[in-house]
Scaffold this motif. Structure first.
Motif, mmCIF file in Angstrom:
data_model
loop_
_atom_site.group_PDB
_atom_site.id
_atom_site.type_symbol
_atom_site.label_atom_id
_atom_site.label_comp_id
_atom_site.label_asym_id
_atom_site.label_seq_id
_atom_site.Cartn_x
_atom_site.Cartn_y
_atom_site.Cartn_z
ATOM 1 N N ASP A 1 52.260 65.407 75.859
ATOM 2 C CA ASP A 1 51.412 65.241 75.429
ATOM 3 C C ASP A 1 50.576 64.350 76.071
ATOM 4 O OD1 ASP A 1 49.968 64.479 73.176
ATOM 5 O OD2 ASP A 1 51.017 62.366 72.736
ATOM 6 N N LEU A 2 52.015 63.365 76.476
ATOM 7 C CA LEU A 2 51.443 62.506 77.886
ATOM 8 C C LEU A 2 50.529 62.549 79.154
ATOM 9 C CD1 LEU A 2 51.109 59.700 79.277
ATOM 10 C CD2 LEU A 2 53.402 59.790 80.462
ATOM 11 N N HIS A 3 50.491 64.288 80.245
ATOM 12 C CA HIS A 3 50.137 64.891 80.765
ATOM 13 C C HIS A 3 49.320 64.933 79.858
ATOM 14 C CE1 HIS A 3 53.876 65.703 83.666
ATOM 15 N NE2 HIS A 3 53.621 64.756 83.763
ATOM 16 N N ARG A 4 48.880 65.897 79.434
ATOM 17 C CA ARG A 4 47.560 66.101 78.644
ATOM 18 C C ARG A 4 46.858 64.630 78.369
ATOM 19 N NH1 ARG A 4 44.396 65.951 74.413
ATOM 20 N NH2 ARG A 4 42.603 66.492 74.001
ATOM 21 N N GLU A 5 47.573 63.755 77.693
ATOM 22 C CA GLU A 5 46.245 62.598 77.761
ATOM 23 C C GLU A 5 46.012 62.456 79.059
ATOM 24 O OE1 GLU A 5 45.064 61.139 74.651
ATOM 25 O OE2 GLU A 5 45.631 62.752 73.886
ATOM 26 N N LEU A 6 45.989 62.399 79.996
ATOM 27 C CA LEU A 6 46.835 62.062 81.558
ATOM 28 C C LEU A 6 45.172 62.085 82.162
ATOM 29 C CD1 LEU A 6 49.782 61.009 82.959
ATOM 30 C CD2 LEU A 6 47.968 59.654 82.126
ATOM 31 N N ALA A 7 45.048 64.006 81.874
ATOM 32 C CA ALA A 7 43.822 64.690 82.062
ATOM 33 C C ALA A 7 43.454 64.233 81.587
ATOM 34 C CB ALA A 7 44.505 66.552 81.406
ATOM 35 N N LEU A 8 43.239 63.915 80.295
ATOM 36 C CA LEU A 8 41.659 64.038 79.717
ATOM 37 C C LEU A 8 41.348 62.309 80.219
ATOM 38 C CD1 LEU A 8 42.738 64.280 75.378
ATOM 39 C CD2 LEU A 8 40.816 64.827 76.513
ATOM 40 N N PHE A 9 42.113 61.039 80.369
ATOM 41 C CA PHE A 9 42.104 60.104 80.835
ATOM 42 C C PHE A 9 41.151 60.019 81.958
ATOM 43 C CE2 PHE A 9 43.268 56.901 83.401
ATOM 44 C CZ PHE A 9 42.549 55.259 82.174
ATOM 45 N N ALA A 10 41.723 60.728 83.204
ATOM 46 C CA ALA A 10 41.454 61.095 84.001
ATOM 47 C C ALA A 10 40.058 61.734 84.048
ATOM 48 C CB ALA A 10 42.017 62.134 84.926
ATOM 49 N N MET A 11 39.720 63.198 83.727
ATOM 50 C CA MET A 11 38.553 63.674 83.795
ATOM 51 C C MET A 11 37.491 62.442 82.775
ATOM 52 S SD MET A 11 36.898 65.963 84.267
ATOM 53 C CE MET A 11 36.047 66.845 83.696
ATOM 54 N N GLN A 12 38.178 61.704 81.876
ATOM 55 C CA GLN A 12 36.516 59.920 81.033
ATOM 56 C C GLN A 12 36.648 59.672 82.519
ATOM 57 O OE1 GLN A 12 39.263 59.236 77.578
ATOM 58 N NE2 GLN A 12 38.520 60.876 76.889
ATOM 59 N N GLN A 13 37.520 58.953 83.257
ATOM 60 C CA GLN A 13 37.066 58.579 84.076
ATOM 61 C C GLN A 13 36.529 58.779 85.767
ATOM 62 O OE1 GLN A 13 38.508 55.139 84.041
ATOM 63 N NE2 GLN A 13 39.185 55.373 81.705
ATOM 64 N N LEU A 14 36.649 59.697 85.455
ATOM 65 C CA LEU A 14 35.575 60.986 86.604
ATOM 66 C C LEU A 14 34.655 60.833 86.198
ATOM 67 C CD1 LEU A 14 35.435 62.361 89.010
ATOM 68 C CD2 LEU A 14 36.114 64.592 88.328
ATOM 69 N N PRO B 1 39.631 73.589 81.726
ATOM 70 C CA PRO B 1 40.486 73.357 79.983
ATOM 71 C C PRO B 1 40.709 74.902 79.692
ATOM 72 C CG PRO B 1 38.201 72.292 80.029
ATOM 73 C CD PRO B 1 38.554 73.561 81.518
ATOM 74 N N GLY B 2 42.001 74.800 79.174
ATOM 75 C CA GLY B 2 41.877 76.042 77.765
ATOM 76 C C GLY B 2 41.305 76.224 76.932
ATOM 77 N N PRO B 3 41.286 77.427 76.546
ATOM 78 C CA PRO B 3 40.289 78.024 75.329
ATOM 79 C C PRO B 3 40.619 76.559 74.332
ATOM 80 C CG PRO B 3 40.994 79.241 75.705
ATOM 81 C CD PRO B 3 42.237 78.718 76.622
ATOM 82 N N GLU B 4 41.666 75.762 74.141
ATOM 83 C CA GLU B 4 42.115 75.662 72.535
ATOM 84 C C GLU B 4 42.018 74.307 73.145
ATOM 85 O OE1 GLU B 4 45.355 74.529 75.206
ATOM 86 O OE2 GLU B 4 44.051 76.921 74.778
ATOM 87 N N ASP B 5 41.346 73.557 74.414
ATOM 88 C CA ASP B 5 41.074 72.062 74.088
ATOM 89 C C ASP B 5 39.890 71.594 73.994
ATOM 90 O OD1 ASP B 5 42.373 69.593 75.371
ATOM 91 O OD2 ASP B 5 43.308 69.966 76.816
ATOM 92 N N ALA B 6 39.818 71.407 72.951
ATOM 93 C CA ALA B 6 38.253 71.447 72.874
ATOM 94 C C ALA B 6 37.637 69.844 73.304
ATOM 95 C CB ALA B 6 38.153 70.686 71.139
ATOM 96 N N ALA B 7 38.373 68.517 73.283
ATOM 97 C CA ALA B 7 37.961 67.132 73.810
ATOM 98 C C ALA B 7 37.741 67.379 75.891
ATOM 99 C CB ALA B 7 39.432 66.608 73.612
ATOM 100 N N LEU B 8 38.441 68.408 76.059
ATOM 101 C CA LEU B 8 38.590 68.505 78.009
ATOM 102 C C LEU B 8 37.044 69.489 78.199
ATOM 103 C CD1 LEU B 8 42.141 68.885 79.264
ATOM 104 C CD2 LEU B 8 39.938 67.642 79.385
ATOM 105 N N ILE B 9 37.205 70.369 77.151
ATOM 106 C CA ILE B 9 36.058 71.000 77.121
ATOM 107 C C ILE B 9 34.953 70.671 77.317
ATOM 108 C CG2 ILE B 9 34.604 73.646 75.874
ATOM 109 C CD1 ILE B 9 36.977 74.368 74.886
#
Length: 192
Positions: A54-67, A109-117
């Motif tokens: 869960d932390l790694h997924r949140e970090l991926a979201l955080f990284a994309m948001q920051q970028l 992002p994987g097809p199930e990850d709406a936020a990253l998509i």
């Protein structure tokens, strides 16, 4: 009486990102290290995250948001070559400043990850608009975006690995690389 800390998920993720950048990788961050950095006991982390995955997924979201924040700010009010050059420089600086979380921005992002998509789609739309201002659209624009990603990632990865040891100015090398890329951006004539 013990002083209570007010933690939330965003604070935990931001601290994990800082630790990842310091370590150079998210794999360098353990829950024990994160808890120690937050001055809490490791079991208390589970009030905010569901574990390491869960932390790694949140970090991926955080990284994309920051970028995206960085790229939006760089491209704001700009079009064409100026927009793309400024955006490329912002991308490079993000990769330099965030060696731990930057790699999390690379994987589709994987097809199930709406936020990253949604974040990836926002980045794609930003690039498509910039390329359209250069007259590059449709499949040509998508090919150009793939090329740009490869160019930016290649340069930033080699730079981070200290792969450029010649006594030449890296900023000038990067500028010339982007200038050559931009010179090659022309819509392709469709074959009959």
């Amino acid at each position: 009486m013990a002083k209570r800390r007010r933690l939330d998920r965003a604070t935990v993720v931001a601290q994990a990102a800082a630790l990842a950048d310091a370590a150079g990788s998210v794999q360098g961050v353990s829950l024990a290290d994160l808890a120690a950095a937050l001055d809490i006991r490791a079991p208390s982390l589970y009030n905010h995250i569901g574990g390491l995955d869960d932390l790694h997924r949140e970090l991926a979201l955080f990284a994309m948001q920051q970028l995206l924040v960085r790229l939006r700010a760089a491209a704001a009010g700009r079009v064409g070559r100026d927009a793309l050059m400024t955006l490329a420089a912002a991308y490079r600086h993000f990769a330099q400043e965030h060696p731990g979380i930057y790699p999390l921005t690379l994987r589709a992002p994987g097809p199930e990850d709406a936020a990253l998509i949604a974040l990836a789609q926002e980045l794609l739309q930003m690039l498509l608009l910039i390329l359209a201002s250069l007259g590059v659209q449709g499949d040509d624009a998508l090919h150009a975006i793939r090329g740009l990603r490869a160019l930016l990632h290649g340069f930033t990865t080699l730079e981070a690995a200290e792969g450029f040891k010649m006594p030449l100015n890296l900023d000038e090398s990067f500028r010339r690389l982007m200038t050559a890329y931009l010179a090659g951006l022309t819509p392709t004539a469709r074959e009959p």
